[in-house]
Design a protein around this motif. Structure first.
Motif, PDB file in Angstrom:
ATOM      1  N   VAL A   1      -1.953 -20.066   4.115  1.00  0.00           N
ATOM      2  CA  VAL A   1      -1.846 -18.979   3.139  1.00  0.00           C
ATOM      3  C   VAL A   1      -2.401 -19.439   1.794  1.00  0.00           C
ATOM      4  O   VAL A   1      -3.185 -18.729   1.149  1.00  0.00           O
ATOM      5  CB  VAL A   1      -0.383 -18.517   2.985  1.00  0.00           C
TER       6      VAL A   1
ATOM      7  N   TRP B   1       3.324 -16.350  -5.460  1.00  0.00           N
ATOM      8  CA  TRP B   1       2.098 -15.547  -5.590  1.00  0.00           C
ATOM      9  C   TRP B   1       2.266 -14.199  -4.880  1.00  0.00           C
ATOM     10  O   TRP B   1       1.858 -13.154  -5.407  1.00  0.00           O
ATOM     11  CB  TRP B   1       0.925 -16.303  -4.988  1.00  0.00           C
ATOM     12  N   ILE B   2       2.863 -14.224  -3.695  1.00  0.00           N
ATOM     13  CA  ILE B   2       3.075 -12.971  -2.959  1.00  0.00           C
ATOM     14  C   ILE B   2       4.046 -12.070  -3.723  1.00  0.00           C
ATOM     15  O   ILE B   2       3.869 -10.844  -3.796  1.00  0.00           O
ATOM     16  CB  ILE B   2       3.567 -13.266  -1.534  1.00  0.00           C
TER      17      ILE B   2
ATOM     18  N   CYS C   1       6.429 -13.277   6.578  1.00  0.00           N
ATOM     19  CA  CYS C   1       7.020 -13.573   5.269  1.00  0.00           C
ATOM     20  C   CYS C   1       8.136 -12.572   4.990  1.00  0.00           C
ATOM     21  O   CYS C   1       8.011 -11.381   5.305  1.00  0.00           O
ATOM     22  CB  CYS C   1       5.936 -13.486   4.190  1.00  0.00           C
TER      23      CYS C   1
ATOM     24  N   PHE D   1      -0.006  -5.502   2.293  1.00  0.00           N
ATOM     25  CA  PHE D   1      -1.061  -6.199   1.551  1.00  0.00           C
ATOM     26  C   PHE D   1      -2.221  -5.277   1.177  1.00  0.00           C
ATOM     27  O   PHE D   1      -3.101  -5.672   0.405  1.00  0.00           O
ATOM     28  CB  PHE D   1      -1.565  -7.407   2.341  1.00  0.00           C
TER      29      PHE D   1
ATOM     30  N   THR E   1       3.328 -20.439  -3.115  1.00  0.00           N
ATOM     31  CA  THR E   1       2.624 -19.364  -2.433  1.00  0.00           C
ATOM     32  C   THR E   1       3.507 -18.136  -2.277  1.00  0.00           C
ATOM     33  O   THR E   1       3.038 -16.999  -2.415  1.00  0.00           O
ATOM     34  CB  THR E   1       2.126 -19.849  -1.056  1.00  0.00           C
TER      35      THR E   1
ATOM     36  N   PRO F   1       1.242 -12.081   6.625  1.00  0.00           N
ATOM     37  CA  PRO F   1      -0.067 -12.593   6.227  1.00  0.00           C
ATOM     38  C   PRO F   1      -1.020 -12.754   7.415  1.00  0.00           C
ATOM     39  O   PRO F   1      -2.235 -12.746   7.237  1.00  0.00           O
ATOM     40  CB  PRO F   1       0.272 -13.947   5.583  1.00  0.00           C
TER      41      PRO F   1
END
Length: 473
Positions: free
Chosen positions: A347, A124-125, A298, A262, A121, A286
């Motif tokens: 997440v 992915w971020i 994060c 984001f 994850t 997040p």
């Protein structure tokens, strides 16, 4: 109660799901906030030390009758205060499942699948932000700890012989940067505040001037903090240009994107974040614009090895024996926490279950709502903007006709009273900001339930509540 049967668990879960569905089903009809006192809340709770337990229905009754009504309803579509996510039902289930498993994500051997899920994850971020393939990071409790971890890594990267370190951040930067400097022994006084322009973005000329002056005075500049969405106005600093200054003076560039980063998922805002992929570290939340419930922050490092040098510490009780490289991985080497809950599950479930396309659409809708509010304010004769809208934060104030010729101080005082009255009214909720010395009503759209109509209701609520207030004390 400690070890219920499978049938008891099913009964409890049915009751909880029924309460959850009912709460979310009539959320829009609830008041965002109710005026209350500490005494009222305590009166609804049995304060006696419990020596005997009660049944589950009794516990749920206290939650339903006291906790819910005496809480601010953060998932309400007109909860515009602070930077408040509504959470999602999907993530609520993820939190339940994470608690059932009760994994402790310290090292790979402690929670193999959860650790792999977090690593996936985080990657992915990394891809969402456009960072290099070697970048990495971890989930933490929130933006404050993410900023702390990044500043610790930045200090590690600087080869210095003096304790006279300096950090540079705009006057709009979140207080957690100064707090991190204090906790790390750098000192709050060594966080140099850089002036901002008319859009509340860091001024490059003042940044260069302050770095140059500090070098001449014998200080050691080591880090510049850029904002990807300030908490006051949502301003995004000129990231690419700040990177150039950081390169010129050999500074670590950290980006605090806890609120805004984001929004890179929204096409209309993407250009604002040009250069974010060149940062040395970035803090994100997040639990803000991925709509997740707290807590999950994060931190991403361009070069994770520098963070490892800052945080790794060996002890016999943490020694990893007879493991291959991947299986020897330890999150405690990259951040301040040892015990870590399974934050990654919610997440992963959100990203996998909803998808980036739908998330991008939801963020676009939030941006559109803030722009709609700005358009209505600029087209009115009784409201005025105090700052331009950059992302989804809006700062404005009410100036009814009887206050048009009053002093700025009188208008400030009226809007302070209006804010308190609006919050107690309960139909809409705003917070506040002080910009260029003036008091402002401040709102932030961070809810996938919020519509353009909600922005219209907000102005209607303000006008209605204002009519009941005196224009002076």
């Amino acid at each position: 109660m400690l070890d219920p049967s499978a049938d008891q668990i099913r009964d409890w879960s049915n009751s909880v799901i029924e309460l959850m569905a009912g709460y979310l089903g009539d959320l829009r009809d609830r008041r965002v906030y109710r005026h209350m006192s500490s005494r009222e809340i305590r009166d609804g709770l049995d304060s006696a030390l419990p020596t005997k337990g009660i049944d589950f229905d009794g516990l749920l009754k206290v939650f339903r009758d006291t906790i819910i009504p005496f809480s601010r309803q953060n998932a309400h579509p007109r909860m515009f205060g602070y930077v408040q996510s509504p959470g999602t039902p999907l993530a609520a289930f993820a939190d339940l499942l994470a608690s059932v498993l009760n994994a402790n994500l310290t090292v790979w051997r402690s929670a193999p699948a959860p650790v792999e899920l977090e690593r996936l994850t985080i990657d992915w971020i990394r891809q969402i932000l456009g960072f290099n393939a070697g970048a990495g990071g971890l989930f933490v409790s929130g933006g404050s700890i993410a900023n702390f971890a990044a500043i610790a890594a930045a200090r590690q990267a600087k080869d210095y012989l003096s304790g006279r370190l300096r950090i540079y951040a705009s006057s709009e930067t979140h207080f957690s940067i100064a707090k991190a400097a204090a906790l790390l022994g750098i000192g709050r006084e060594n966080v140099r505040l850089v002036a901002v322009d008319e859009r509340f973005r860091m001024r490059l000329d003042d940044l260069v001037a302050k770095i140059t002056a500090d070098l001449e005075a014998g200080y050691v500049p080591f880090c510049v903090v850029a904002n990807a969405g300030t908490v006051n106005t949502g301003a995004v600093d000129p990231l690419a240009e700040i990177r150039e200054v950081a390169n010129r003076f050999q500074l670590w560039m950290h980006v605090d994107g806890s609120y805004g980063a984001f929004a890179v998922l929204a096409k209309s805002a993407r250009k604002l974040f040009t250069g974010i992929d060149q940062a040395d570290s970035i803090a994100l939340d997040p639990h803000k614009w991925l709509y997740l419930p707290v807590d999950v922050g994060c931190v991403i490092y361009r070069e994770p090895g520098i963070a490892r040098a800052a945080f790794a510490h060996e002890a016999e009780y943490t020694r990893i024996i007879s493991e291959e490289a991947d299986e020897a991985f330890a999150f405690w080497d990259y951040g301040p926490e040892l015990s870590r809950r399974f934050r990654a599950l919610k997440v992963w479930m959100l990203l996998k279950g909803v998808g980036l396309d739908r998330l991008g659409e939801a963020i676009e809708s939030n941006l559109a709502c803030a722009r709609h509010l700005e358009s209505m304010v600029r087209g009115s004769d009784d409201f005025e903007m105090v700052a331009p809208v950059e992302l989804s934060i809006f700062c404005f104030r009410h100036v009814p006709v009887q206050l048009k010729n009053e002093s700025p101080e009188a208008i400030d005082a009226f809007n302070e009273r209006l804010l308190v009255a609006l919050q107690r009214d309960g139909s809409s909720y705003l917070s506040n900001a002080t910009l260029a010395g003036r008091f402002a009503l401040r709102g932030c759209v961070l809810n996938y339930r919020t519509t353009l109509r909600d922005m219209e209701i907000l102005l209607d609520d303000l006008r209605r509540v204002a009519r009941s207030l005196p224009t002076s004390n």
